[in-house]
Design an enzyme around this catalytic site. Structure first.
Site, PDB file in Angstrom:
ATOM      1  N   GLU A 222       4.018  -5.322   7.199  1.00 53.46           N
ATOM      2  CA  GLU A 222       3.175  -4.323   7.863  1.00 53.46           C
ATOM      3  C   GLU A 222       3.510  -4.171   9.340  1.00 53.46           C
ATOM      4  O   GLU A 222       3.405  -3.084   9.907  1.00 53.46           O
ATOM      5  CB  GLU A 222       1.688  -4.709   7.727  1.00 53.46           C
ATOM      6  CG  GLU A 222       1.121  -4.592   6.326  1.00 53.46           C
ATOM      7  CD  GLU A 222       1.279  -5.851   5.479  1.00 53.46           C
ATOM      8  OE1 GLU A 222       2.080  -6.737   5.838  1.00 53.46           O
ATOM      9  OE2 GLU A 222       0.581  -5.938   4.457  1.00 53.46           O
TER      10      GLU A 222
ATOM     11  N   GLU B 204      -0.495  -9.351  -1.077  1.00 54.78           N
ATOM     12  CA  GLU B 204      -1.933  -9.643  -0.974  1.00 54.78           C
ATOM     13  C   GLU B 204      -2.594  -9.652  -2.349  1.00 54.78           C
ATOM     14  O   GLU B 204      -3.493 -10.451  -2.612  1.00 54.78           O
ATOM     15  CB  GLU B 204      -2.608  -8.626  -0.047  1.00 54.78           C
ATOM     16  CG  GLU B 204      -2.163  -8.825   1.404  1.00 54.78           C
ATOM     17  CD  GLU B 204      -2.651  -7.739   2.330  1.00 54.78           C
ATOM     18  OE1 GLU B 204      -2.511  -6.545   1.980  1.00 54.78           O
ATOM     19  OE2 GLU B 204      -3.167  -8.070   3.403  1.00 54.78           O
TER      20      GLU B 204
ATOM     21  N   ALA C  31       0.863  -1.189   0.000  1.00 54.20           N
ATOM     22  CA  ALA C  31       0.000   0.000   0.000  1.00 54.20           C
ATOM     23  C   ALA C  31       0.894   1.231   0.000  1.00 54.20           C
ATOM     24  O   ALA C  31       2.036   1.179   0.478  1.00 54.20           O
ATOM     25  CB  ALA C  31      -0.870  -0.016   1.249  1.00 54.20           C
TER      26      ALA C  31
ATOM     27  N   GLY D 267       0.573  -5.122   0.588  1.00 54.14           N
ATOM     28  CA  GLY D 267      -0.569  -5.189  -0.331  1.00 54.14           C
ATOM     29  C   GLY D 267      -0.201  -5.788  -1.678  1.00 54.14           C
ATOM     30  O   GLY D 267      -1.073  -6.291  -2.394  1.00 54.14           O
TER      31      GLY D 267
HETATM   32  N1  COA Z   1       4.509   3.263  -0.142  1.00 54.35           N
HETATM   33  C1  COA Z   1       4.906   4.476  -0.551  1.00 54.35           C
HETATM   34  N2  COA Z   1       6.100   4.732  -1.107  1.00 54.35           N
HETATM   35  C2  COA Z   1       6.931   3.691  -1.269  1.00 54.35           C
HETATM   36  C3  COA Z   1       6.582   2.380  -0.891  1.00 54.35           C
HETATM   37  C4  COA Z   1       5.321   2.187  -0.291  1.00 54.35           C
HETATM   38  N3  COA Z   1       4.878   0.982   0.091  1.00 54.35           N
HETATM   39  N4  COA Z   1       7.631   1.569  -1.172  1.00 54.35           N
HETATM   40  C5  COA Z   1       8.567   2.335  -1.732  1.00 54.35           C
HETATM   41  N5  COA Z   1       8.156   3.624  -1.784  1.00 54.35           N
HETATM   42  C6  COA Z   1       8.861   4.787  -2.308  1.00 54.35           C
HETATM   43  C7  COA Z   1       9.941   5.271  -1.362  1.00 54.35           C
HETATM   44  O1  COA Z   1       9.377   6.088  -0.355  1.00 54.35           O
HETATM   45  C8  COA Z   1      10.824   6.034  -2.313  1.00 54.35           C
HETATM   46  O2  COA Z   1      10.228   7.276  -2.591  1.00 54.35           O
HETATM   47  P1  COA Z   1      11.148   8.621  -2.741  1.00 54.35           P
HETATM   48  O3  COA Z   1      12.078   8.310  -3.895  1.00 54.35           O
HETATM   49  O4  COA Z   1      10.159   9.676  -3.045  1.00 54.35           O
HETATM   50  O5  COA Z   1      11.866   8.739  -1.441  1.00 54.35           O
HETATM   51  C9  COA Z   1      10.757   5.178  -3.586  1.00 54.35           C
HETATM   52  O6  COA Z   1       9.558   4.429  -3.485  1.00 54.35           O
HETATM   53  C10 COA Z   1      11.898   4.221  -3.738  1.00 54.35           C
HETATM   54  O7  COA Z   1      11.996   3.470  -2.538  1.00 54.35           O
HETATM   55  P2  COA Z   1      13.390   3.015  -1.917  1.00 54.35           P
HETATM   56  O8  COA Z   1      13.111   2.555  -0.518  1.00 54.35           O
HETATM   57  O9  COA Z   1      14.401   4.110  -2.087  1.00 54.35           O
HETATM   58  O10 COA Z   1      13.734   1.823  -2.893  1.00 54.35           O
HETATM   59  P3  COA Z   1      14.596   0.516  -2.640  1.00 54.35           P
HETATM   60  O11 COA Z   1      14.651  -0.163  -3.943  1.00 54.35           O
HETATM   61  O12 COA Z   1      15.873   0.845  -1.930  1.00 54.35           O
HETATM   62  O13 COA Z   1      13.718  -0.351  -1.568  1.00 54.35           O
HETATM   63  C11 COA Z   1      11.698  -1.438  -0.790  1.00 54.35           C
HETATM   64  C12 COA Z   1      12.523  -0.920  -1.999  1.00 54.35           C
HETATM   65  C13 COA Z   1      10.400  -1.972  -1.391  1.00 54.35           C
HETATM   66  C14 COA Z   1      12.449  -2.570  -0.059  1.00 54.35           C
HETATM   67  C15 COA Z   1      11.443  -0.297   0.211  1.00 54.35           C
HETATM   68  O14 COA Z   1      11.007   0.840  -0.517  1.00 54.35           O
HETATM   69  C16 COA Z   1      10.378  -0.623   1.236  1.00 54.35           C
HETATM   70  O15 COA Z   1      10.666  -1.250   2.241  1.00 54.35           O
HETATM   71  N6  COA Z   1       9.122  -0.183   1.005  1.00 54.35           N
HETATM   72  C17 COA Z   1       8.029  -0.363   1.940  1.00 54.35           C
HETATM   73  C18 COA Z   1       7.513  -1.804   1.913  1.00 54.35           C
HETATM   74  C19 COA Z   1       6.368  -1.997   2.911  1.00 54.35           C
HETATM   75  O16 COA Z   1       6.507  -1.814   4.111  1.00 54.35           O
HETATM   76  N7  COA Z   1       5.193  -2.355   2.388  1.00 54.35           N
HETATM   77  C20 COA Z   1       4.014  -2.600   3.170  1.00 54.35           C
HETATM   78  C21 COA Z   1       3.163  -1.372   3.205  1.00 54.35           C
HETATM   79  S1  COA Z   1       1.717  -1.591   4.204  1.00 54.35           S
END
Ligand code: COA
Length: 261
Positions: free
Chosen positions: A135, A115, A68, A112
């Protein structure tokens, strides 16, 4: 004229439609717009008789869907969040979709995103994909079916482990758990997915629909009810021209030409 979307690309290749979540700069995180457009794209494809199978994937080579959109959580009240989630769910729309839906998992498949993949009928993953329900690290829990569909698919022990730790697992581990159906090198992902999707799309749309509905009943009912409903759905296939064509083609030793009627 096919609709166009802000956050999605929809491509039709023969009888297969590919919906690509197109927010690679946000790792294809699902915001409200993406969910609404995903459900609208499914409505469009449901009505399109030329389409037999739908594939979901993510743009770019990093993420399928990173969950999400966490930015939308900031400052949101419990009641607003509840309204958002009870409004038409993209996950349920996939689950209820009358044609097979395949997740082509090309990278991070988290929260998500996992999911959404769980709501699909098959999951085909690149070796570079990773899966998780992180989450818990945000002080919340999976809310798009993760606690239910993941548990039904891989069992309570492993689902509990993934949901309580928030740990990510790689594609091969996901395969051993039964979370994904097939794992291939990244360079083969699209070809393998299309090969499977095309093969399924050649079958009778009527039988595919009945088969999907029947299998879904297994995790939603007791055995007696499920077996009874299987008989009804099996018998319903006998009302289709496709059943006559399939049986006749077998007896005439030729390939069937299904029409979806
Ligand atoms: N929601 C909103 N923005 C997200 C996102 C999410 N679930 N996942 C990644 N992004 C955004 C980051 O904030 C970043 O934005 P910015 O460039 O404006 O700062 C961009 O996507 C790139 O993310 P980044 O973390 O720099 O990329 P990465 O390749 O190093 O890491 C992930 C990728 C997926 C491991 C990491 O972004 C992450 O842990 N995301 C959240 C996953 C999560 O908790 N999901 C469950 C949500 S309920």
């Amino acid at each position: 004229m096919p609709a166009s979307y802000e956050t999605l690309l929809v491509e039709r290749r023969n009888r297969v439609a590919i919906i690509t979540i197109n927010r690679p700069e946000k790792r294809n995180a699902l915001n409200i717009k993406t969910r609404e457009e995903g459900a609208a794209a499914l409505d469009e494809l449901r009505a399109d008789e030329a389409i037999g199978v739908v594939v979901f994937t993510g743009a770019g080579d990093k993420a399928f869907i990173a969950g999400a959109d966490i930015a939308e959580f900031a400052g949101r009240t419990a009641l607003t969040q509840r309204d958002v989630m009870l409004a038409r769910s993209l996950f349920n729309a996939i689950d209820d979709f009358p044609k097979p839906v395949i997740a082509m998992v090309n990278g991070y498949c988290l929260g998500g995103g996992c999911e959404l993949a769980l709501a699909c009928d098959l999951r085909i993953a690149s070796e570079t994909a990773s899966f998780g329900q992180p989450e818990i690290n945000l002080g919340i829990i999976p809310g798009g079916g993760g606690t239910q569909r993941l548990t039904r698919l891989i069992g309570e022990g492993k689902a509990m482990e993934l949901i309580l730790t928030g740990d990510l697992i790689d594609a091969k581990t996901a395969y051993t758990l039964g979370l994904v159906n097939v794992v291939v090198p990244a360079s083969d992902l699209e070809a393998k997915t299309m090969e499977i999707a095309n093969r399924i799309a050649d079958k009778s749309p009527v039988a595919l629909r009945m088969a999907k509905e029947a299998v879904k009943i297994a995790s939603r009912s007791n055995l007696d009810e499920g077996l009874r409903r299987e008989v009804d759905l099996f018998a319903l296939c006998f009302s289709s021209e496709d059943k006559d064509e399939g049986v006749t083609a077998f007896l005439e030793k030729r390939k069937p030409q299904f029409k979806g009627r």
